[in-house]
Write a protein that holds these residues in place. Structure first.
Motif, mmCIF file in Angstrom:
data_model
loop_
_atom_site.group_PDB
_atom_site.id
_atom_site.type_symbol
_atom_site.label_atom_id
_atom_site.label_comp_id
_atom_site.label_asym_id
_atom_site.label_seq_id
_atom_site.Cartn_x
_atom_site.Cartn_y
_atom_site.Cartn_z
ATOM 1 N N MET A 1 0.875 -1.193 0.000
ATOM 2 C CA MET A 1 0.000 0.000 0.000
ATOM 3 C C MET A 1 0.903 1.230 0.000
ATOM 4 O O MET A 1 1.587 1.537 0.969
ATOM 5 N N THR A 2 0.963 1.937 -1.140
ATOM 6 C CA THR A 2 1.823 3.107 -1.242
ATOM 7 C C THR A 2 1.041 4.272 -1.819
ATOM 8 O O THR A 2 0.069 4.101 -2.546
ATOM 9 N N ASN A 3 1.498 5.459 -1.518
ATOM 10 C CA ASN A 3 0.911 6.656 -2.098
ATOM 11 C C ASN A 3 1.553 6.923 -3.453
ATOM 12 O O ASN A 3 2.707 6.554 -3.686
ATOM 13 N N PRO A 4 0.822 7.607 -4.376
ATOM 14 C CA PRO A 4 1.378 7.886 -5.705
ATOM 15 C C PRO A 4 2.361 9.048 -5.655
ATOM 16 O O PRO A 4 2.137 10.108 -6.232
ATOM 17 N N VAL A 5 3.479 8.854 -4.957
ATOM 18 C CA VAL A 5 4.444 9.925 -4.748
ATOM 19 C C VAL A 5 5.831 9.417 -5.114
ATOM 20 O O VAL A 5 6.242 8.332 -4.707
ATOM 21 N N SER A 6 6.535 10.206 -5.903
ATOM 22 C CA SER A 6 7.935 9.935 -6.195
ATOM 23 C C SER A 6 8.772 10.822 -5.280
ATOM 24 O O SER A 6 8.662 12.043 -5.315
ATOM 25 N N ARG A 7 9.602 10.197 -4.441
ATOM 26 C CA ARG A 7 10.368 10.928 -3.430
ATOM 27 C C ARG A 7 11.851 10.629 -3.600
ATOM 28 O O ARG A 7 12.243 9.473 -3.780
ATOM 29 N N HIS A 8 12.655 11.680 -3.530
ATOM 30 C CA HIS A 8 14.101 11.423 -3.464
ATOM 31 C C HIS A 8 14.762 12.464 -2.568
ATOM 32 O O HIS A 8 14.331 13.619 -2.502
ATOM 33 N N ALA A 9 15.780 12.006 -1.850
ATOM 34 C CA ALA A 9 16.479 12.871 -0.909
ATOM 35 C C ALA A 9 17.424 13.790 -1.663
ATOM 36 O O ALA A 9 18.162 13.357 -2.560
ATOM 37 N N LEU A 10 17.397 15.060 -1.309
ATOM 38 C CA LEU A 10 18.360 16.013 -1.859
ATOM 39 C C LEU A 10 19.611 16.021 -1.001
ATOM 40 O O LEU A 10 19.551 15.748 0.213
ATOM 41 N N VAL B 1 7.994 -1.051 11.852
ATOM 42 C CA VAL B 1 7.159 -2.145 11.355
ATOM 43 C C VAL B 1 6.785 -1.896 9.898
ATOM 44 O O VAL B 1 6.878 -2.790 9.036
ATOM 45 N N LEU B 2 6.369 -0.678 9.578
ATOM 46 C CA LEU B 2 5.998 -0.339 8.203
ATOM 47 C C LEU B 2 7.186 -0.511 7.253
ATOM 48 O O LEU B 2 7.030 -0.982 6.124
ATOM 49 N N ALA B 3 8.372 -0.149 7.712
ATOM 50 C CA ALA B 3 9.555 -0.197 6.856
ATOM 51 C C ALA B 3 10.005 -1.619 6.563
ATOM 52 O O ALA B 3 10.592 -1.885 5.500
ATOM 53 N N HIS B 4 9.763 -2.549 7.487
ATOM 54 C CA HIS B 4 10.333 -3.896 7.349
ATOM 55 C C HIS B 4 9.284 -4.988 7.192
ATOM 56 O O HIS B 4 9.620 -6.175 7.232
ATOM 57 N N ALA B 5 8.027 -4.611 6.987
ATOM 58 C CA ALA B 5 6.958 -5.613 6.913
ATOM 59 C C ALA B 5 7.142 -6.587 5.755
ATOM 60 O O ALA B 5 6.707 -7.746 5.845
ATOM 61 N N ALA B 6 7.757 -6.155 4.676
ATOM 62 C CA ALA B 6 7.931 -7.032 3.522
ATOM 63 C C ALA B 6 9.074 -8.025 3.717
ATOM 64 O O ALA B 6 9.197 -8.976 2.932
ATOM 65 N N GLU B 7 9.877 -7.831 4.763
ATOM 66 C CA GLU B 7 11.077 -8.649 4.938
ATOM 67 C C GLU B 7 10.924 -9.738 5.990
ATOM 68 O O GLU B 7 11.638 -10.750 5.943
ATOM 69 N N LEU B 8 10.019 -9.547 6.951
ATOM 70 C CA LEU B 8 9.958 -10.423 8.113
ATOM 71 C C LEU B 8 8.530 -10.870 8.386
ATOM 72 O O LEU B 8 7.570 -10.224 7.964
ATOM 73 N N LEU C 1 -2.318 3.424 16.355
ATOM 74 C CA LEU C 1 -1.696 4.524 15.626
ATOM 75 C C LEU C 1 -2.097 4.584 14.155
ATOM 76 O O LEU C 1 -2.133 5.670 13.562
ATOM 77 N N MET C 2 -2.427 3.419 13.559
ATOM 78 C CA MET C 2 -2.722 3.379 12.125
ATOM 79 C C MET C 2 -4.208 3.265 11.818
ATOM 80 O O MET C 2 -4.625 3.435 10.675
ATOM 81 N N GLY C 3 -5.028 2.954 12.821
ATOM 82 C CA GLY C 3 -6.465 2.862 12.599
ATOM 83 C C GLY C 3 -6.955 1.504 12.160
ATOM 84 O O GLY C 3 -8.160 1.229 12.198
ATOM 85 N N VAL C 4 -6.047 0.637 11.729
ATOM 86 C CA VAL C 4 -6.371 -0.728 11.314
ATOM 87 C C VAL C 4 -5.213 -1.634 11.739
ATOM 88 O O VAL C 4 -4.087 -1.162 11.932
ATOM 89 N N PRO C 5 -5.441 -2.950 11.901
ATOM 90 C CA PRO C 5 -4.333 -3.853 12.217
ATOM 91 C C PRO C 5 -3.393 -4.006 11.030
ATOM 92 O O PRO C 5 -3.744 -3.675 9.894
ATOM 93 N N PRO C 6 -2.192 -4.524 11.267
ATOM 94 C CA PRO C 6 -1.199 -4.610 10.180
ATOM 95 C C PRO C 6 -1.693 -5.347 8.940
ATOM 96 O O PRO C 6 -1.504 -4.876 7.820
ATOM 97 N N ARG C 7 -2.319 -6.493 9.129
ATOM 98 C CA ARG C 7 -2.746 -7.272 7.969
ATOM 99 C C ARG C 7 -3.739 -6.497 7.107
ATOM 100 O O ARG C 7 -3.663 -6.510 5.871
ATOM 101 N N SER C 8 -4.653 -5.792 7.742
ATOM 102 C CA SER C 8 -5.624 -5.000 6.979
ATOM 103 C C SER C 8 -4.934 -3.867 6.220
ATOM 104 O O SER C 8 -5.254 -3.587 5.059
#
Length: 265
Positions: free
Chosen positions: A1-10, A209-216, A240-247
């Motif tokens: 689940m991602t937002n339609p945003v292209s982000r890069h660090a300056l 948790v959000l950053a590593h959910a795809a790995e573990l 904090l997120m309004g829904v459980p992780p799986r949802s």
């Protein structure tokens, strides 16, 4: 689940590192049908925004204690300047706690530095804005901050953060390590971060948790982010997120609301 945003660090010039943690340039694509998610975020940010209509704005966005879900709004580009802990008062003229959950025009804040930056940065492209910050910010803030308090709050933030090989300890232990009382530590966090040490740690854990959910697996995530067990992680995530992780990760999200209006006066 991602937002339609292209982000890069300056690139972040060394002279800005005492005040700024990160600068990102964002390009926002077409408005998606799914909600645009604003994650819980402990940082205060200065945001330069160009709307699809051609309107420019310079905003300050305070810490967000819980996720919000909004219907997308057409934007062309955006630049986020994440302030380092302890920067809010010298730059903006207010403690970070006064900005929690708020978004407002930079030029309505009491700090003269903030109002000057609003006038100087509003019309600039991201790279030009970085150059301007590099030229003016260190001189304007050089004598504005209490160095000892800033060092303490940043040490506290580091101690309450999740990172490889380190998990946040109890607030009383962190206070003892920093040779301050628990009350002093809470006051330092309120002024320099905007949140209590405990709430800061909760947000940092959920973002890990959000950053590593795809790995573990869920159980592994709970262990590496410092939760007692998976059920505690699920409960905190839901709060904090309004829904459980799986949802969340299968796209079953709360109903989106219109984006909040920005306070201008």
């Amino acid at each position: 689940m991602t937002n339609p945003v292209s982000r890069h660090a300056l690139p972040l010039p060394d002279v800005l590192r005492p005040w700024i943690a990160r600068i990102d340039s964002l390009a926002v694509g077409s408005v998606a049908e799914e909600p645009f998610v604003h994650l819980p975020d402990a940082d205060t940010k200065v945001v330069l925004r160009l709307e699809e209509s051609g309107r420019h704005s310079a905003l300050v966005v305070g810490p967000r204690v819980r996720a919000t879900y909004h219907r997308g709004k057409p934007l062309t580009a955006c630049m986020e300047v994440r302030l380092a802990p302890g920067t809010a008062r010298p730059l903006l003229g207010v403690p970070a706690v006064d900005l929690v959950g708020r978004a407002m025009s930079l030029d309505v804040l009491p700090g003269e530095t903030a109002r000057r930056l609003a006038r100087e940065l509003r019309w600039l492209e991201p790279e030009e804005a970085v150059d301007r910050l590099t030229a003016v910010l260190p001189e304007r803030l050089a004598g504005a901050a209490d160095g000892s308090r800033t060092r303490l709050v940043r040490a506290g933030v580091d101690a309450m953060s999740v990172r490889t090989g380190h998990l946040p300890g109890p607030v009383r232990e962190v206070a003892r390590e920093l040779a301050v009382s628990e009350r002093q530590l809470r006051n330092l966090f309120a002024e320099g971060v905007g949140l209590s040490p405990k709430h800061y740690a909760r947000i940092d854990r959920v973002r890990a948790v959000l950053a590593h959910a795809a790995e573990l697996s869920w159980a592994e995530l709970a262990a590496v982010t410092g939760y007692y067990d998976q059920s505690h992680m699920t409960s905190d995530f839901r709060t904090l997120m309004g829904v459980p992780p799986r949802s969340f990760f299968t796209g079953h999200l709360p109903r989106a609301t219109p984006c909040q209006a920005i306070r201008r006066t």
